[in-house]
Enzyme design. Structure first.
Site, PDB file in Angstrom:
ATOM      1  N   ASP A   1     -17.489  -2.893  10.316  1.00 35.23           N
ATOM      2  CA  ASP A   1     -16.326  -2.327  10.355  1.00 35.23           C
ATOM      3  C   ASP A   1     -15.869  -3.176  11.892  1.00 35.23           C
ATOM      4  OD1 ASP A   1     -13.245  -1.611  10.489  1.00 35.23           O
ATOM      5  OD2 ASP A   1     -14.058   0.157  10.945  1.00 35.23           O
TER       6      ASP A   1
ATOM      7  N   ASN B   1      -8.812  -0.918   0.133  1.00 35.12           N
ATOM      8  CA  ASN B   1      -8.502  -2.317   1.020  1.00 35.12           C
ATOM      9  C   ASN B   1      -7.394  -3.435   0.535  1.00 35.12           C
ATOM     10  OD1 ASN B   1     -11.778  -3.018   1.796  1.00 35.12           O
ATOM     11  ND2 ASN B   1     -10.201  -2.630   3.723  1.00 35.12           N
TER      12      ASN B   1
HETATM   13  C1  FPP Z   1     -12.863  -4.394   7.872  1.00 36.94           C
HETATM   14  O1  FPP Z   1     -13.188  -5.019   9.291  1.00 36.94           O
HETATM   15  C2  FPP Z   1     -14.297  -5.307   7.101  1.00 36.94           C
HETATM   16  C3  FPP Z   1     -13.449  -5.853   5.740  1.00 36.94           C
HETATM   17  C4  FPP Z   1     -12.256  -5.230   5.846  1.00 36.94           C
HETATM   18  C5  FPP Z   1     -14.349  -6.582   5.341  1.00 36.94           C
HETATM   19  C6  FPP Z   1     -15.522  -6.687   5.598  1.00 36.94           C
HETATM   20  C7  FPP Z   1     -16.132  -8.166   4.800  1.00 36.94           C
HETATM   21  C8  FPP Z   1     -16.747  -9.215   5.360  1.00 36.94           C
HETATM   22  C9  FPP Z   1     -17.249  -8.814   6.790  1.00 36.94           C
HETATM   23  C10 FPP Z   1     -16.496 -10.369   5.137  1.00 36.94           C
HETATM   24  C11 FPP Z   1     -16.184 -10.869   3.131  1.00 36.94           C
HETATM   25  C12 FPP Z   1     -18.140 -10.066   2.727  1.00 36.94           C
HETATM   26  C13 FPP Z   1     -18.748 -10.943   2.248  1.00 36.94           C
HETATM   27  C14 FPP Z   1     -20.174  -9.929   1.802  1.00 36.94           C
HETATM   28  C15 FPP Z   1     -18.359 -11.794   1.641  1.00 36.94           C
HETATM   29  P1  FPP Z   1     -11.220  -4.526   9.280  1.00 36.94           P
HETATM   30  O2  FPP Z   1     -11.018  -5.976   9.125  1.00 36.94           O
HETATM   31  O3  FPP Z   1     -11.108  -3.618   8.779  1.00 36.94           O
HETATM   32  O4  FPP Z   1     -11.979  -4.544  11.441  1.00 36.94           O
HETATM   33  P2  FPP Z   1     -10.599  -3.914  12.004  1.00 36.94           P
HETATM   34  O5  FPP Z   1     -11.488  -2.082  12.107  1.00 36.94           O
HETATM   35  O6  FPP Z   1     -11.101  -3.780  13.571  1.00 36.94           O
HETATM   36  O7  FPP Z   1      -9.245  -4.069  11.728  1.00 36.94           O
END
Ligand code: FPP
Length: 238
Positions: free
Chosen positions: A16, A64
């Site tokens: 996250d 998501n």
């Molecule tokens: C959370 O950050 C992350 C995600 C929803 C997706 C995680 C994806 C990756 C690290 C890239 C793709 C992964 C692979 C394995 C190819 P957020 O956007 O919720 O952050 P925030 O809470 O700060 O808004």
């Protein structure tokens, strides 16, 4: 460096904080996801090098899909690109790629690259890299319950004999051991519908560090903390 006997066998990570990482730098959220891929690569390599048995990454949750369409599309594009580009790395590190989640609901092009990666790496004997994709803990339990109910109805399973081991056989990846350590980056104190059944006795480690900044050194910190925990699984100190 942590001695091998105190290392977790299975590490699960809620990655996250990509959005916040980008925002604090005045960048678009997607830049956080791009940078997050670098952490995925580094942490995967490091875990494989340490002979961790399984690394499970929460890459895209069932929830998501609620994000803006442009972000969802971008995440899918990124995932596809990752699966293509990382193939060589996965082979070189003897990693076996697997997934959990409702993968059949992902875009066909992503499913295709996933299938190639899984097939190509299926005989690898090193670390299991499990990507949780379109994954939700509750949907996993519902999917399991439905299939178990079906088998009970068809008399393949005796209702009176259903226990935890029986139920586990219906989860997405029955053969996986429960995570020993669940890491969450970005500081929120939540499970967010991740591996609800499997994390019952996992050690939790929450760090305020956002995922793009979570690298080898931060993993080492988490492992150091884990090594000091005393696991009792509901029992008392032995
Ligand atoms: C959370 O950050 C992350 C995600 C929803 C997706 C995680 C994806 C990756 C690290 C890239 C793709 C992964 C692979 C394995 C190819 P957020 O956007 O919720 O952050 P925030 O809470 O700060 O808004």
């Amino acid at each position: 460096m942590i001695e091998n006997t105190r290392l977790p066998e299975h590490i699960a990570i809620i990655m996250d904080g990509n959005g916040r990482w980008a925002k604090t730098r005045g960048l678009q959220r997607i830049r956080g996801h791009i940078e997050g891929i670098k952490s995925v690569r580094e942490i995967t390599q490091e875990c494989a090098r340490k002979h961790i048995k399984q690394l499970t990454l929460y890459a895209f949750s069932y929830e998501n899909w609620k994000r803006p369409k442009t972000e969802v599309n971008f995440l899918m594009k990124l995932l596809k690109r990752y699966l293509i580009r990382e193939r060589k790395e996965i082979q070189e590190n003897n990693i076996r790629l697997t997934t959990i989640g409702r993968v059949s609901e992902l875009p066909k092009s992503v499913q295709k690259e996933l299938a190639i990666g899984i097939e190509e790496s299926k005989h690898n004997t090193g670390m299991i890299l499990c990507l949780a994709l379109n994954y939700g803990g509750r949907t996993e339990i519902i999917d399991a319950a439905k299939r178990l109910a079906e088998d009970t109805k068809n008399a393949n399973v005796d209702l009176d004999k259903i226990d935890e081991d029986t139920f586990r056989q219906y989860l997405y990846m029955p053969e996986m051991s429960d995570p020993d350590l669940l890491i969450r980056t970005g500081g929120e104190m939540r499970i967010s519908n991740f591996l609800l059944w499997e994390v019952s006795y996992s050690e939790l480690y929450v760090t305020p560090v956002c995922w793009p900044d979570f690298r080898k050194e931060q993993l080492e910190e988490a492992l150091k903390e884990y090594a000091q925990r005393e696991r009792r699984f509901g029992g008392i100190k032995g």
